[in-house]
Scaffold this active site. Structure first.
Site, PDB file in Angstrom:
ATOM      1  N   TRP A 114      -2.982  10.478   0.710  1.00  0.00           N
ATOM      2  CA  TRP A 114      -2.458  11.379   1.746  1.00  0.00           C
ATOM      3  C   TRP A 114      -1.685  12.547   1.149  1.00  0.00           C
ATOM      4  O   TRP A 114      -1.762  13.675   1.657  1.00  0.00           O
ATOM      5  CB  TRP A 114      -1.625  10.615   2.777  1.00  0.00           C
ATOM      6  CG  TRP A 114      -2.518   9.832   3.684  1.00  0.00           C
ATOM      7  CD1 TRP A 114      -2.651   8.477   3.756  1.00  0.00           C
ATOM      8  CD2 TRP A 114      -3.474  10.359   4.620  1.00  0.00           C
ATOM      9  NE1 TRP A 114      -3.606   8.133   4.675  1.00  0.00           N
ATOM     10  CE2 TRP A 114      -4.132   9.261   5.219  1.00  0.00           C
ATOM     11  CE3 TRP A 114      -3.857  11.657   5.007  1.00  0.00           C
ATOM     12  CZ2 TRP A 114      -5.143   9.418   6.188  1.00  0.00           C
ATOM     13  CZ3 TRP A 114      -4.857  11.811   5.974  1.00  0.00           C
ATOM     14  CH2 TRP A 114      -5.478  10.709   6.552  1.00  0.00           C
ATOM     15  N   ASP A 184       6.126  13.298   4.881  1.00  0.00           N
ATOM     16  CA  ASP A 184       5.125  12.692   5.753  1.00  0.00           C
ATOM     17  C   ASP A 184       5.488  11.214   5.903  1.00  0.00           C
ATOM     18  O   ASP A 184       5.322  10.429   4.978  1.00  0.00           O
ATOM     19  CB  ASP A 184       3.735  12.854   5.120  1.00  0.00           C
ATOM     20  CG  ASP A 184       2.636  12.161   5.925  1.00  0.00           C
ATOM     21  OD1 ASP A 184       2.944  11.526   6.956  1.00  0.00           O
ATOM     22  OD2 ASP A 184       1.456  12.258   5.516  1.00  0.00           O
ATOM     23  N   LYS A 208      -0.149   5.309  13.877  1.00  0.00           N
ATOM     24  CA  LYS A 208       0.074   4.241  12.909  1.00  0.00           C
ATOM     25  C   LYS A 208       1.153   3.287  13.429  1.00  0.00           C
ATOM     26  O   LYS A 208       1.007   2.096  13.344  1.00  0.00           O
ATOM     27  CB  LYS A 208       0.495   4.814  11.555  1.00  0.00           C
ATOM     28  CG  LYS A 208      -0.472   5.842  10.978  1.00  0.00           C
ATOM     29  CD  LYS A 208      -1.780   5.237  10.520  1.00  0.00           C
ATOM     30  CE  LYS A 208      -2.874   6.261  10.328  1.00  0.00           C
ATOM     31  NZ  LYS A 208      -2.642   7.266   9.325  1.00  0.00           N
TER      32      LYS A 208
HETATM   33  C1  PLP Z   1      -3.118   8.599   8.962  1.00  0.00           C
HETATM   34  C2  PLP Z   1      -2.257   9.448   8.127  1.00  0.00           C
HETATM   35  C3  PLP Z   1      -2.303  10.856   8.210  1.00  0.00           C
HETATM   36  C4  PLP Z   1      -3.294  11.598   9.092  1.00  0.00           C
HETATM   37  O1  PLP Z   1      -3.015  11.481  10.428  1.00  0.00           O
HETATM   38  P1  PLP Z   1      -3.912  12.273  11.507  1.00  0.00           P
HETATM   39  O2  PLP Z   1      -3.246  11.953  12.778  1.00  0.00           O
HETATM   40  O3  PLP Z   1      -5.309  11.732  11.387  1.00  0.00           O
HETATM   41  O4  PLP Z   1      -3.869  13.707  11.171  1.00  0.00           O
HETATM   42  C5  PLP Z   1      -1.437  11.578   7.425  1.00  0.00           C
HETATM   43  N1  PLP Z   1      -0.562  10.976   6.592  1.00  0.00           N
HETATM   44  C6  PLP Z   1      -0.480   9.635   6.485  1.00  0.00           C
HETATM   45  C7  PLP Z   1       0.508   9.020   5.542  1.00  0.00           C
HETATM   46  C8  PLP Z   1      -1.328   8.825   7.244  1.00  0.00           C
HETATM   47  O5  PLP Z   1      -1.247   7.493   7.142  1.00  0.00           O
END
Ligand code: PLP
Length: 372
Positions: A114, A184, A208
């Protein structure tokens, strides 16, 4: 042609534990509450998804969800809380576009899949300095802070708190002095208490750990808002969303409502301390099952193991599909690891109950005895 679904029997007569990395399992009481008020939300006689985002009811829900989130995280008043669309991926661009001047530079920690994606996107808008990279010599480790090469002119240091695919997690917040941290937190948001004042920007996609896909929450320190580059599309400008309280355009109303139910549920459970205790207890059980058996292994340095996503491999990868099929028959689904790393991955977000973890650990032991 008729296809048999190994999970079908389990789905019919017992609960299903979804170990998928996202969209993922939400807390059962949140889903039940949503079902109860699906057709008649708050006495409106309508579903929340049929109600105007400018209505009194929706505005009250929006305010309550923001104040619940502020309570949960202790978010200081000089931070905006934004409920945006475009998922976490939209923030890979929004962070540099709002925080770095054209021609400027930002530091990034490259720790896994990521962060690699965020770096690739940021390179379109600024100079990226890779301040540190995870090491992968047998064990996978986060780069030690003493080895980071920070750029003195960087507008921020960016990192991924939990690498969802690699199962690699920071268990403390990096200390880089006055340089704003951009983080993030998608796959660990609301799984432990946090000192928000250490950050410039925090963002997390909902699917998530706290809601349906599409929604992303961004928490942005107010002095970093209003510096966006000229010609930026309005929807990419934090200032426009802050000024309009995330109602500049129609927000993802249903996802926002669901996130609000999850915030309330977490408060009722005892807040982020309770979520942290849960995640430690649950992930410890799975790591213990892995470490106690020669049949399973996890490549991550124990100090950097994720409490949210536990990847593991079987001693014999030709048994992977057998493992997945048998687990599904027991009601444990979506255990397949990401295609880039193979093996298995058990995601243990807030919505995963202890029974799911106990069932998984029992199944792993039994499987290893029969096939190991
Ligand atoms: C799933 C995920 C993303 C992407 O999320 P989207 O909603 O598909 O844009 C970004 N960063 C992390 C750490 C993730 O687990």
């Amino acid at each position: 042609m008729k296809r048999s679904n190994p999970a079908a029997a389990a789905i019919r007569d017992k609960s299903v534990f979804n170990f998928g990395a996202g969209p993922a399992m939400l807390p059962r009481p949140v889903m039940e509450r949503a079902r109860e008020e699906f057709l008649d939300w708050g006495g409106t006689g309508m579903s929340v998804m049929e109600v105007s985002h400018r209505s009194k009811e929706f505005l009250e829900m929006a305010e309550r969800s923001e104040s619940d989130l502020r309570n949960l995280l202790g978010i200081p008043s000089n931070y905006h809380v934004l409920f945006l669309q475009g998922g976490a991926t939209s923030q890979f661009a929004m962070v540099p576009l709002n925080l770095v001047e054209a021609g400027g530079c930002a530091d990034y920690l490259d720790t896994g899949s990521w962060s690699a994606k965020a770096i690739k996107e940021a390179r379109r808008y600024c100079t990226v300095n890779i301040a540190g990279t995870s090491t992968r010599d047998g064990t996978v480790s986060l780069p030690d802070a003493s080895t980071w090469k920070l750029n003195g002119d960087a507008a921020y240091l960016y990192y991924t708190a939990n690498e969802t695919i690699d199962g690699l997690q920071f268990h403390s917040v990096p200390d880089v002095g006055d340089v704003p941290l951009a983080c993030d937190m998608t796959s660990e948001f609301l799984s432990h208490p946090l000192d928000v004042s250490r950050f410039g920007v925090i963002f997390a996609g909902a699917q998530k750990n706290f809601g349906p896909a599409g929604l992303v929450v961004a928490i942005v320190r107010s002095d970093l808002v209003g510096r966006a580059r000229a010609n930026l599309p309005s929807l990419y400008d934090y200032a426009i969303h802050a000024e309009h309280r995330s109602l500049y355009n129609t927000p993802a109303t249903f996802s926002w409502y669901m996130a609000g139910l999850t915030f309330r549920w977490i408060l009722d459970q005892g807040g982020l301390e309770a979520m942290e205790q849960n995640s430690i207890r649950r992930s410890d059980k799975v790591y213990q099952a892995i470490d106690e058996s020669a049949f399973y292994s996890n490549p991550v340095n124990p100090a950097h193991r994720s409490r949210m996503n536990v990847p593991f491999t079987l001693a014999d990868s030709t048994l992977d599909q057998v493992f997945l099929n048998e687990a599904a028959q027991e009601g444990m689904v979506a255990l397949k690891g990401h295609r880039s790393v193979g093996g298995m991955r058990a995601s243990l977000y807030n919505g995963m109950p202890d029974q799911g973890v106990d069932a998984l650990v029992a199944f792993m032991g039994d499987f290893a005895r029969r096939y190991g």
